[in-house]
Motif scaffolding. Structure first.
Motif, PDB file in Angstrom:
ATOM      1  N   VAL A   2       0.801  -1.122   0.014  1.00 36.77           N
ATOM      2  CA  VAL A   2      -0.123  -0.083  -0.143  1.00 36.77           C
ATOM      3  C   VAL A   2       1.001   1.263  -0.054  1.00 36.77           C
ATOM      4  CG1 VAL A   2      -1.706   1.157   1.294  1.00 36.77           C
ATOM      5  CG2 VAL A   2      -1.924  -1.396   1.335  1.00 36.77           C
ATOM      6  N   GLN A   3       0.480   2.213  -0.718  1.00 37.21           N
ATOM      7  CA  GLN A   3       1.345   3.465  -0.728  1.00 37.21           C
ATOM      8  C   GLN A   3       0.277   4.575  -0.520  1.00 37.21           C
ATOM      9  OE1 GLN A   3       1.387   1.434  -3.913  1.00 37.21           O
ATOM     10  NE2 GLN A   3       3.030   0.420  -2.750  1.00 37.21           N
ATOM     11  N   LEU A   4       0.657   5.619   0.150  1.00 34.59           N
ATOM     12  CA  LEU A   4       0.127   6.892   0.378  1.00 34.59           C
ATOM     13  C   LEU A   4       0.763   8.094  -0.005  1.00 34.59           C
ATOM     14  CD1 LEU A   4      -1.669   5.079   2.480  1.00 34.59           C
ATOM     15  CD2 LEU A   4      -1.653   6.963   3.967  1.00 34.59           C
ATOM     16  N   VAL A   5       0.191   8.789  -1.014  1.00 28.23           N
ATOM     17  CA  VAL A   5       0.958   9.936  -1.604  1.00 28.23           C
ATOM     18  C   VAL A   5       0.118  11.294  -1.505  1.00 28.23           C
ATOM     19  CG1 VAL A   5       1.688  10.809  -3.548  1.00 28.23           C
ATOM     20  CG2 VAL A   5       1.806   8.471  -3.404  1.00 28.23           C
ATOM     21  N   GLU A   6       0.918  12.252  -0.653  1.00 28.64           N
ATOM     22  CA  GLU A   6      -0.014  13.451  -0.228  1.00 28.64           C
ATOM     23  C   GLU A   6       0.479  14.603  -1.607  1.00 28.64           C
ATOM     24  OE1 GLU A   6       1.562  12.227   3.865  1.00 28.64           O
ATOM     25  OE2 GLU A   6       2.569  12.318   2.132  1.00 28.64           O
ATOM     26  N   CYS A  22      -4.387  13.199  -0.181  1.00 28.82           N
ATOM     27  CA  CYS A  22      -3.757  12.011   0.370  1.00 28.82           C
ATOM     28  C   CYS A  22      -4.369  10.806  -0.446  1.00 28.82           C
ATOM     29  CB  CYS A  22      -3.559  11.630   1.664  1.00 28.82           C
ATOM     30  SG  CYS A  22      -2.703  10.159   2.175  1.00 28.82           S
ATOM     31  N   ALA A  23      -3.722  10.123  -1.480  1.00 29.00           N
ATOM     32  CA  ALA A  23      -4.539   9.129  -2.416  1.00 29.00           C
ATOM     33  C   ALA A  23      -3.774   7.814  -1.829  1.00 29.00           C
ATOM     34  CB  ALA A  23      -4.161   9.384  -3.705  1.00 29.00           C
ATOM     35  N   ALA A  24      -4.411   6.701  -1.511  1.00 28.51           N
ATOM     36  CA  ALA A  24      -3.966   5.439  -1.094  1.00 28.51           C
ATOM     37  C   ALA A  24      -4.162   4.589  -2.435  1.00 28.51           C
ATOM     38  CB  ALA A  24      -4.749   5.060  -0.009  1.00 28.51           C
ATOM     39  N   SER A  25      -3.061   3.836  -2.659  1.00 24.32           N
ATOM     40  CA  SER A  25      -3.318   2.787  -3.622  1.00 24.32           C
ATOM     41  C   SER A  25      -2.617   1.331  -3.475  1.00 24.32           C
ATOM     42  CB  SER A  25      -2.556   3.406  -5.009  1.00 24.32           C
ATOM     43  OG  SER A  25      -1.017   3.738  -4.586  1.00 24.32           O
ATOM     44  N   GLY A  26      -2.719   0.521  -4.082  1.00 23.87           N
ATOM     45  CA  GLY A  26      -2.117  -0.763  -3.828  1.00 23.87           C
ATOM     46  C   GLY A  26      -3.187  -2.009  -3.713  1.00 23.87           C
ATOM     47  N   SER A  27      -3.017  -2.755  -2.865  1.00 24.04           N
ATOM     48  CA  SER A  27      -3.812  -4.011  -2.706  1.00 24.04           C
ATOM     49  C   SER A  27      -4.711  -3.757  -1.243  1.00 24.04           C
ATOM     50  CB  SER A  27      -2.833  -5.194  -2.450  1.00 24.04           C
ATOM     51  OG  SER A  27      -2.015  -5.195  -1.410  1.00 24.04           O
ATOM     52  N   ILE A  28      -5.856  -2.731  -1.643  1.00 26.03           N
ATOM     53  CA  ILE A  28      -6.634  -2.164  -0.618  1.00 26.03           C
ATOM     54  C   ILE A  28      -7.827  -2.989  -0.804  1.00 26.03           C
ATOM     55  CG2 ILE A  28      -7.596  -0.175   0.305  1.00 26.03           C
ATOM     56  CD1 ILE A  28      -5.401   1.227  -0.931  1.00 26.03           C
ATOM     57  N   PHE A  29      -8.233  -3.607   0.445  1.00 26.71           N
ATOM     58  CA  PHE A  29      -9.643  -4.279   0.559  1.00 26.71           C
ATOM     59  C   PHE A  29     -10.616  -3.257   1.094  1.00 26.71           C
ATOM     60  CE2 PHE A  29     -12.945  -7.100   0.892  1.00 26.71           C
ATOM     61  CZ  PHE A  29     -13.603  -7.048   1.961  1.00 26.71           C
ATOM     62  N   SER A  30     -10.174  -2.419   1.988  1.00 28.64           N
ATOM     63  CA  SER A  30     -10.973  -1.402   2.571  1.00 28.64           C
ATOM     64  C   SER A  30     -10.038  -0.486   3.609  1.00 28.64           C
ATOM     65  CB  SER A  30     -12.227  -1.920   3.471  1.00 28.64           C
ATOM     66  OG  SER A  30     -11.708  -2.537   4.750  1.00 28.64           O
ATOM     67  N   ILE A  31     -10.323   0.732   3.783  1.00 25.54           N
ATOM     68  CA  ILE A  31      -9.775   1.559   4.700  1.00 25.54           C
ATOM     69  C   ILE A  31     -10.713   2.111   5.594  1.00 25.54           C
ATOM     70  CG2 ILE A  31      -8.345   3.859   4.867  1.00 25.54           C
ATOM     71  CD1 ILE A  31      -7.925   3.585   1.757  1.00 25.54           C
ATOM     72  N   ASN A  32     -10.142   1.764   7.093  1.00 28.40           N
ATOM     73  CA  ASN A  32     -11.103   2.363   8.168  1.00 28.40           C
ATOM     74  C   ASN A  32     -10.779   3.898   8.374  1.00 28.40           C
ATOM     75  OD1 ASN A  32     -12.333  -0.109   8.289  1.00 28.40           O
ATOM     76  ND2 ASN A  32     -10.531  -1.035   9.603  1.00 28.40           N
ATOM     77  N   ALA A  33     -10.326   4.200   9.569  1.00 27.54           N
ATOM     78  CA  ALA A  33      -9.882   5.711   9.778  1.00 27.54           C
ATOM     79  C   ALA A  33      -8.878   6.157   8.990  1.00 27.54           C
ATOM     80  CB  ALA A  33      -9.591   5.836  11.393  1.00 27.54           C
ATOM     81  N   MET A  34      -8.883   7.336   8.502  1.00 27.59           N
ATOM     82  CA  MET A  34      -7.749   8.265   7.908  1.00 27.59           C
ATOM     83  C   MET A  34      -7.603   9.365   8.604  1.00 27.59           C
ATOM     84  SD  MET A  34      -9.005   7.845   4.041  1.00 27.59           S
ATOM     85  CE  MET A  34      -7.307   7.812   3.254  1.00 27.59           C
ATOM     86  N   VAL A 100      -6.990  -2.366   5.170  1.00 25.39           N
ATOM     87  CA  VAL A 100      -7.247  -3.556   5.492  1.00 25.39           C
ATOM     88  C   VAL A 100      -6.910  -4.107   3.921  1.00 25.39           C
ATOM     89  CG1 VAL A 100      -9.063  -5.535   5.642  1.00 25.39           C
ATOM     90  CG2 VAL A 100      -8.989  -3.599   7.100  1.00 25.39           C
ATOM     91  N   ARG A 101      -5.914  -5.284   3.946  1.00 24.55           N
ATOM     92  CA  ARG A 101      -5.640  -5.868   2.497  1.00 24.55           C
ATOM     93  C   ARG A 101      -6.365  -7.518   2.458  1.00 24.55           C
ATOM     94  NH1 ARG A 101      -0.551  -6.942   1.521  1.00 24.55           N
ATOM     95  NH2 ARG A 101       0.137  -7.046   3.663  1.00 24.55           N
ATOM     96  N   LEU A 102      -6.684  -7.793   1.513  1.00 24.06           N
ATOM     97  CA  LEU A 102      -7.068  -9.004   1.183  1.00 24.06           C
ATOM     98  C   LEU A 102      -6.165  -9.863   0.422  1.00 24.06           C
ATOM     99  CD1 LEU A 102      -9.362 -10.852   1.878  1.00 24.06           C
ATOM    100  CD2 LEU A 102     -10.303 -10.431  -0.181  1.00 24.06           C
ATOM    101  N   VAL A 103      -5.423 -10.639   1.116  1.00 23.23           N
ATOM    102  CA  VAL A 103      -4.300 -11.733   0.579  1.00 23.23           C
ATOM    103  C   VAL A 103      -4.825 -13.140   0.663  1.00 23.23           C
ATOM    104  CG1 VAL A 103      -2.019 -12.084   0.502  1.00 23.23           C
ATOM    105  CG2 VAL A 103      -2.572  -9.848   1.138  1.00 23.23           C
ATOM    106  N   MET A 104      -4.894 -13.780  -0.561  1.00 26.29           N
ATOM    107  CA  MET A 104      -5.508 -15.161  -0.633  1.00 26.29           C
ATOM    108  C   MET A 104      -6.571 -15.345   0.311  1.00 26.29           C
ATOM    109  SD  MET A 104      -1.745 -17.040  -1.150  1.00 26.29           S
ATOM    110  CE  MET A 104      -2.432 -18.620  -1.193  1.00 26.29           C
ATOM    111  N   ALA A 105      -7.630 -14.731   0.396  1.00 27.58           N
ATOM    112  CA  ALA A 105      -8.824 -14.704   1.196  1.00 27.58           C
ATOM    113  C   ALA A 105      -8.400 -14.387   2.693  1.00 27.58           C
ATOM    114  CB  ALA A 105      -9.425 -16.151   1.207  1.00 27.58           C
ATOM    115  N   THR A 106      -7.366 -13.891   2.957  1.00 25.63           N
ATOM    116  CA  THR A 106      -6.997 -13.761   4.442  1.00 25.63           C
ATOM    117  C   THR A 106      -6.988 -12.015   4.604  1.00 25.63           C
ATOM    118  OG1 THR A 106      -6.083 -15.597   4.763  1.00 25.63           O
ATOM    119  CG2 THR A 106      -5.790 -13.905   6.370  1.00 25.63           C
ATOM    120  N   LYS A 107      -7.740 -11.431   5.524  1.00 29.27           N
ATOM    121  CA  LYS A 107      -7.538 -10.143   5.701  1.00 29.27           C
ATOM    122  C   LYS A 107      -6.434  -9.522   6.525  1.00 29.27           C
ATOM    123  CE  LYS A 107     -12.511  -9.104   5.192  1.00 29.27           C
ATOM    124  NZ  LYS A 107     -13.768  -8.596   5.678  1.00 29.27           N
ATOM    125  N   PHE A 108      -5.472  -8.610   6.451  1.00 27.89           N
ATOM    126  CA  PHE A 108      -4.542  -8.202   7.009  1.00 27.89           C
ATOM    127  C   PHE A 108      -4.790  -6.343   7.325  1.00 27.89           C
ATOM    128  CE2 PHE A 108      -1.547 -11.728   7.011  1.00 27.89           C
ATOM    129  CZ  PHE A 108      -2.170 -12.545   5.862  1.00 27.89           C
TER     130      PHE A 108
END
Length: 123
Positions: A2-6, A22-34, A100-108
């Motif tokens: 995940v990358q965040l670019v301001e 600030c834009a977030a990119s990458g393997s993102i499933f969801s974002i909670n607080a910012m 929250v990232r989703l990798v092989m059906a597992t959330k991180f």
């Protein structure tokens, strides 16, 4: 990953306005607080504003009534509209997100930071 670019920092006169993004990119499933933090020279990093995934916001007393945090969930982007800027707002501003990232059906879950953008307010 995940990358965040301001973006949006710069030099402005006291009383002026800036809008940070600030834009977030990458393997993102969801974002909670910012969040937006800032760090002035010789000082500790401080939390400026936070917005939940549902849009609830909170601000440090130093910026209430002058700054507005918002987000675009479809674009994974958080904004900070800064009005009536003061010289004491001069700092490097950082965004932070609980991703929250989703990798092989597992959330991180993890917290990610941007590289920072300089805001300088002249008197």
């Amino acid at each position: 990953q995940v990358q965040l670019v301001e973006s949006g920092g710069g030099l402005v006169q006291a009383g002026g306005s800036l809008r940070l993004s600030c834009a977030a990119s990458g393997s993102i499933f969801s974002i909670n607080a910012m969040r937006w933090y800032r760090q002035a020279p010789g000082k500790q990093r401080e939390l400026v504003a936070v917005i939940t995934s549902g849009g609830s916001t909170n601000y440090t007393d130093h910026v209430k009534g002058r700054f507005t945090i918002s987000r675009d969930n479809a674009q994974n982007t958080v904004y900070l509209q800064m009005n009536s800027l003061k010289p004491e707002d001069t700092a490097v501003y950082y965004c932070n997100a609980d991703v929250v990232r989703l990798v092989m059906a597992t959330k991180f879950s993890g917290a990610y930071w941007g590289q920072g953008t300089q805001v300088t307010v002249s008197s």
